[in-house]
Scaffold this active site. Structure first.
Site, short mmCIF file in Angstrom:
data_model
loop_
_atom_site.label_atom_id
_atom_site.label_comp_id
_atom_site.label_asym_id
_atom_site.label_seq_id
_atom_site.Cartn_x
_atom_site.Cartn_y
_atom_site.Cartn_z
N ASN A 81 -10.81 -119.07 -3.25
CA ASN A 81 -10.86 -117.62 -3.07
C ASN A 81 -11.76 -117.31 -1.88
O ASN A 81 -12.80 -117.96 -1.69
CB ASN A 81 -11.45 -117.00 -4.34
CG ASN A 81 -11.32 -115.50 -4.42
OD1 ASN A 81 -12.02 -114.89 -5.22
ND2 ASN A 81 -10.46 -114.89 -3.63
N TYR A 114 -12.61 -102.32 0.93
CA TYR A 114 -13.30 -103.02 -0.15
C TYR A 114 -14.79 -102.74 -0.06
O TYR A 114 -15.37 -102.80 1.03
CB TYR A 114 -13.04 -104.52 -0.01
CG TYR A 114 -13.81 -105.40 -0.96
CD1 TYR A 114 -13.55 -105.38 -2.32
CD2 TYR A 114 -14.83 -106.24 -0.50
CE1 TYR A 114 -14.26 -106.19 -3.19
CE2 TYR A 114 -15.54 -107.06 -1.36
CZ TYR A 114 -15.25 -107.02 -2.72
OH TYR A 114 -15.95 -107.81 -3.58
N GLU A 123 -17.33 -102.08 -8.15
CA GLU A 123 -16.61 -102.79 -7.08
C GLU A 123 -15.29 -102.06 -6.88
O GLU A 123 -14.57 -101.82 -7.86
CB GLU A 123 -16.36 -104.24 -7.53
CG GLU A 123 -15.65 -105.10 -6.50
CD GLU A 123 -15.39 -106.52 -7.00
OE1 GLU A 123 -15.16 -106.70 -8.21
OE2 GLU A 123 -15.45 -107.45 -6.18
N TYR A 125 -11.55 -101.14 -4.54
CA TYR A 125 -10.50 -101.55 -3.60
C TYR A 125 -9.56 -100.38 -3.35
O TYR A 125 -9.12 -99.73 -4.31
CB TYR A 125 -9.62 -102.63 -4.21
CG TYR A 125 -10.18 -104.02 -4.37
CD1 TYR A 125 -9.87 -105.02 -3.46
CD2 TYR A 125 -10.95 -104.36 -5.48
CE1 TYR A 125 -10.33 -106.32 -3.63
CE2 TYR A 125 -11.41 -105.66 -5.66
CZ TYR A 125 -11.10 -106.63 -4.73
OH TYR A 125 -11.54 -107.91 -4.91
N GLU A 220 -8.31 -110.70 1.85
CA GLU A 220 -8.67 -111.60 0.77
C GLU A 220 -7.54 -112.58 0.51
O GLU A 220 -6.36 -112.22 0.59
CB GLU A 220 -8.95 -110.79 -0.51
CG GLU A 220 -9.31 -111.66 -1.70
CD GLU A 220 -10.06 -110.90 -2.78
OE1 GLU A 220 -10.43 -109.74 -2.57
OE2 GLU A 220 -10.30 -111.50 -3.85
#
Ligand SMILES: *[C@@H]1O[C@H](CO)[C@@H](O)[C@H](O)[C@H]1NC(C)=O
Ligand SMILES: *[C@@H]1O[C@H](CO)[C@@H](O)[C@H](O)[C@H]1NC(C)=O
Ligand SMILES: *[C@@H]1O[C@H](CO)[C@@H](O)[C@H](O)[C@H]1NC(C)=O
Length: 233
Positions: A81, A114, A123, A125, A220
């Site tokens: 990741n 982000y 968090e 997005y 990402e």
């Protein structure tokens, strides 16, 4: 997506080294690995913008800060990741964010605004495009909103005892996912009026924290390969 892999890494750290990449060293006991091929994780200022680059070091990944608001990223190996990009620190709830460039994922990947807030820890997005995996499928749908002439699905998930910018915490993830997505695979550009999303989130009870940390246009990748060259303004 970042967090899925962080969970996997934490599990690997607990169950032993067998699942770790061959040359990886778990230096902090929380799945933060160093010593692997590619660009090491870092964040800071470059070209008048803030950048953040994070990798679990399981992929072969190269992140490069270019002039001004531009960065490039390429990754391969269908493993691990990684997420990186340029933007601002602190973020704001009202910024109009532009991006343009090329985005060529092969597999699971996002191109997204982000960022994080604190107080509370959130968090978030705003996903403009993605590869093979639609992140909406793993989150609870709270509504829809039209911003910048496009429809977005609004979603929320609770992350329980997961790694964050402040260590292992329980926190909410907020999502706007453009529907339909912008087509990946070549040239891509767009504008995101972030306050449109913040207002829509608030209207369904999703309130960002009072203190913003970074806010970037991120690429990402998760167990995939691909490349992106993106200019943020
Ligand atoms: C591990 O690191 C050594 C020394 O840098 C390198 O020669 C070797 O190819 C690496 N192995 C793997 C699996 O990445
Ligand atoms: C951004 O969205 C907000 C909230 O929906 C709206 O009031 C504002 O006019 C928009 N700004 C631009 C530049 O489109
Ligand atoms: C962002 O794009 C909009 C629409 O093309 C343009 O009006 C605006 O000046 C751009 N802002 C920046 C900071 O590049």
């Amino acid at each position: 997506m970042v967090s899925f892999s962080r969970i996997a890494l934490a599990a690997a750290a607990i169950t032993g080294a067998a699942a770790l990449p061959t040359n990886a060293t778990d230096t902090e006991g929380l799945g933060l690995l160093v010593g692997r091929a590619g660009t090491p994780s870092s964040e800071g200022n470059h070209g008048g913008y803030f950048y953040s680059w994070w990798t679990d070091n399981a992929a072969q990944a190269t992140y490069t800060n270019l002039n001004g608001g531009q960065y490039s990223l390429s990754w391969s190996g269908n493993n691990g990741n990684l997420v990186g990009g340029k933007g601002w620190n602190p973020g704001t709830a009202s910024r109009n964010i532009n991006y343009s460039g090329t985005y060529q994922p092969n597999g699971n990947s996002y191109l997204a605004i982000y960022g994080w807030t604190r107080n509370p820890l959130i968090e978030y997005y705003v996903v403009e495009s993605y590869g093979s995996y639609n992140p909406s499928s793993a989150a609870q749908k709270k509504g829809t909103v039209n911003c910048n002439g496009a429809n977005y699905d609004i979603l929320e998930t609770t992350r329980t005892n997961q790694p964050s910018i402040d260590g292992t915490k329980t926190f909410q993830q907020f999502w706007s996912v453009r529907n339909p997505k912008k087509q990946p695979g070549g040239q891509i550009s767009g504008s995101v009026n972030f306050s449109c999303h913040v207002t829509a989130w608030r209207n369904v009870g999703m309130n960002l924290g009072s203190s913003h940390y970074y806010q970037i246009v991120a690429t990402e990748g998760y167990k995939s390969s691909g490349s992106a060259t993106i200019t943020v303004s």
